[in-house]
Design an enzyme around this catalytic site. Structure first.
Site, short mmCIF file in Angstrom:
data_model
loop_
_atom_site.label_atom_id
_atom_site.label_comp_id
_atom_site.label_asym_id
_atom_site.label_seq_id
_atom_site.Cartn_x
_atom_site.Cartn_y
_atom_site.Cartn_z
N TYR A 1 -48.08 -1.53 18.30
CA TYR A 1 -47.12 -0.54 18.02
C TYR A 1 -47.65 1.09 18.11
O TYR A 1 -46.90 1.30 17.97
CB TYR A 1 -48.19 -0.49 16.12
N LYS B 1 -44.72 2.82 19.26
CA LYS B 1 -44.70 5.08 18.53
C LYS B 1 -44.34 5.16 20.00
O LYS B 1 -43.84 6.69 19.74
CB LYS B 1 -46.14 4.57 17.72
N1 LIG Z 1 -49.39 5.10 6.69
C1 LIG Z 1 -50.03 5.77 8.32
O1 LIG Z 1 -51.43 6.33 8.14
C2 LIG Z 1 -48.52 6.18 9.24
C3 LIG Z 1 -49.42 7.08 10.29
C4 LIG Z 1 -48.56 6.89 11.25
C5 LIG Z 1 -47.14 6.84 11.44
N2 LIG Z 1 -46.50 5.95 10.29
C6 LIG Z 1 -45.48 5.08 9.99
O2 LIG Z 1 -44.84 6.07 9.06
C7 LIG Z 1 -43.86 4.81 8.74
C8 LIG Z 1 -43.82 4.39 7.53
O3 LIG Z 1 -45.01 4.19 7.03
P1 LIG Z 1 -45.53 3.54 5.45
O4 LIG Z 1 -47.43 3.78 5.77
O5 LIG Z 1 -45.26 4.16 4.63
O6 LIG Z 1 -45.69 1.96 5.91
P2 LIG Z 1 -45.07 1.09 4.96
O7 LIG Z 1 -44.79 -0.09 6.08
O8 LIG Z 1 -45.27 0.88 3.28
O9 LIG Z 1 -43.55 1.20 5.51
C9 LIG Z 1 -42.91 0.88 6.78
C10 LIG Z 1 -41.24 0.57 5.61
O10 LIG Z 1 -40.27 -0.15 6.36
C11 LIG Z 1 -40.11 -1.63 5.79
N3 LIG Z 1 -39.10 -2.48 7.25
C12 LIG Z 1 -39.98 -3.23 7.71
N4 LIG Z 1 -39.36 -3.48 8.76
C13 LIG Z 1 -38.12 -3.76 7.90
C14 LIG Z 1 -36.61 -3.95 8.65
N5 LIG Z 1 -36.69 -4.88 9.51
N6 LIG Z 1 -35.64 -2.74 8.30
C15 LIG Z 1 -35.09 -2.32 7.18
N7 LIG Z 1 -37.08 -1.99 6.90
C16 LIG Z 1 -38.38 -2.47 7.11
C17 LIG Z 1 -40.86 -1.98 5.19
O11 LIG Z 1 -40.52 -3.00 4.08
C18 LIG Z 1 -41.55 -1.04 4.41
O12 LIG Z 1 -40.71 0.06 3.02
C19 LIG Z 1 -43.90 4.07 10.11
O13 LIG Z 1 -42.41 4.47 10.67
C20 LIG Z 1 -44.85 4.32 10.04
O14 LIG Z 1 -45.57 3.28 11.23
C21 LIG Z 1 -47.46 5.56 8.69
#
Ligand SMILES: NC(=O)c1ccc[n+]([C@@H]2O[C@H](COP(=O)([O-])OP(=O)(O)OC[C@H]3O[C@@H](n4cnc5c(N)ncnc54)[C@H](O)[C@@H]3O)[C@@H](O)[C@H]2O)c1
Length: 253
Positions: free
Chosen positions: A159, A163
């Site tokens: 992961y 990123k």
């Molecule tokens: N929550 C955190 O702590 C955090 C921190 C840093 C970065 N992020 C990043 O922020 C973004 C959103 O994270 P989140 O916490 O809402 O997580 P999340 O997993 O709920 O959101 C990711 C979304 O992407 C969708 N997805 C997965 N595979 C897919 C595909 N092949 N095609 C289309 N959609 C797809 C999922 O169904 C989900 O709705 C992500 O890129 C995550 O890596 C999150």
């Protein structure tokens, strides 16, 4: 109404932080394509927006498939006539979870899958929308990285590597498309309580993450909307190739 008349596509917009980006865009006057592999979740968010008087379409999309991403762009243009903003938010992360294991326990299949969705997915979605943005003579691409690339993340090497790749991709694409008046930036969120039904363990993990922050409270999806709207709006027209860290002052790269 800083996004009045704009059309935005948010990948992974059906859950978590992506849903928040969709709602924030609509609040600022944009029309939104909720591009999501979970078709029911995409429809839920689109319905939520429409019931509040906004304009949105659910676009079932797998960002790992070239055909699906092309269809995503086609559907947005068909419905709204243009694409001004693409947010590459979809990732294997929480809704589709990643393992927290060391490098030797991590399966090669999971490494590959994370790279395909989190990195190749960004590449494919950009390629899908760029012809339209070039025709329009303007566009905004916002990729989602992660604060883990600065700290190193415990037991999620695939992961974190995916990123970090997003940041290099952002800088390179910014140089490629500047002549078309298209900006490409990234946001690095800190540990964000994005889960719809967080377990006590998840809440504890998010609370512990505040230990390294200047602002000692748990980060929520709402904390990301200001930076996102800014990078999607005309206010950021001369900013490109940058990564904005939104994490309460945890990482200071
Ligand atoms: N929550 C955190 O702590 C955090 C921190 C840093 C970065 N992020 C990043 O922020 C973004 C959103 O994270 P989140 O916490 O809402 O997580 P999340 O997993 O709920 O959101 C990711 C979304 O992407 C969708 N997805 C997965 N595979 C897919 C595909 N092949 N095609 C289309 N959609 C797809 C999922 O169904 C989900 O709705 C992500 O890129 C995550 O890596 C999150």
């Amino acid at each position: 109404m800083r996004l009045q008349g704009k059309v935005a596509i948010v990948t992974g917009g059906g859950h978590g932080i992506g849903r928040q980006y969709c709602l924030s865009f609509v609040r600022e006057g944009a029309k939104v394509g909720v591009a999501e592999v979970d078709a029911r979740a995409a429809q839920r968010v689109a319905d939520e927006i429409k019931s509040g008087g906004g304009e949105a379409i659910a676009v079932p999309t797998d960002v790992a498939s070239e055909a699906s991403t092309k269809e995503m762009a086609r559907r947005a243009v068909e419905a709204f006539g243009r694409i001004d903003v693409l947010v590459n938010n979809a990732a294997i992360f929480a809704t589709i979870p990643i393992s927290r294991v060391g490098i030797e326990e991590l399966s090669i299949e999971e490494w590959d899958r994370v790279m395909v969705v989190n990195v190749k997915g960004v590449f494919l979605c950009c390629r899908a929308v760029l012809p339209q943005m070039k025709r329009q003579g303007k566009g905004k691409i916002i990729n989602i990285a992660s604060g883990t690339i600065y700290h190193g993340g415990g037991g999620r090497i695939h992961y974190v590597a995916s990123k970090a790749a997003v940041v290099g991709f952002t800088r390179t694409l910014a140089r490629e498309v500047g002549d078309y008046n298209i900006t490409v930036n990234a946001i690095s969120p800190g540990s964000t309580l994005s889960e719809e039904n967080p377990t006590p363990e998840i809440i504890k993990m998010r609370e512990e993450a505040t230990g390294s922050s200047c602002i000692k409270r748990v980060q929520t999806p709402q904390d990301l909307q200001g930076a996102m709207v800014f990078l999607a709006s005309d206010e950021s027209d001369f900013i490109t190739g940058q990564t904005l860290v939104v994490d309460g002052g945890s990482a200071m790269p």
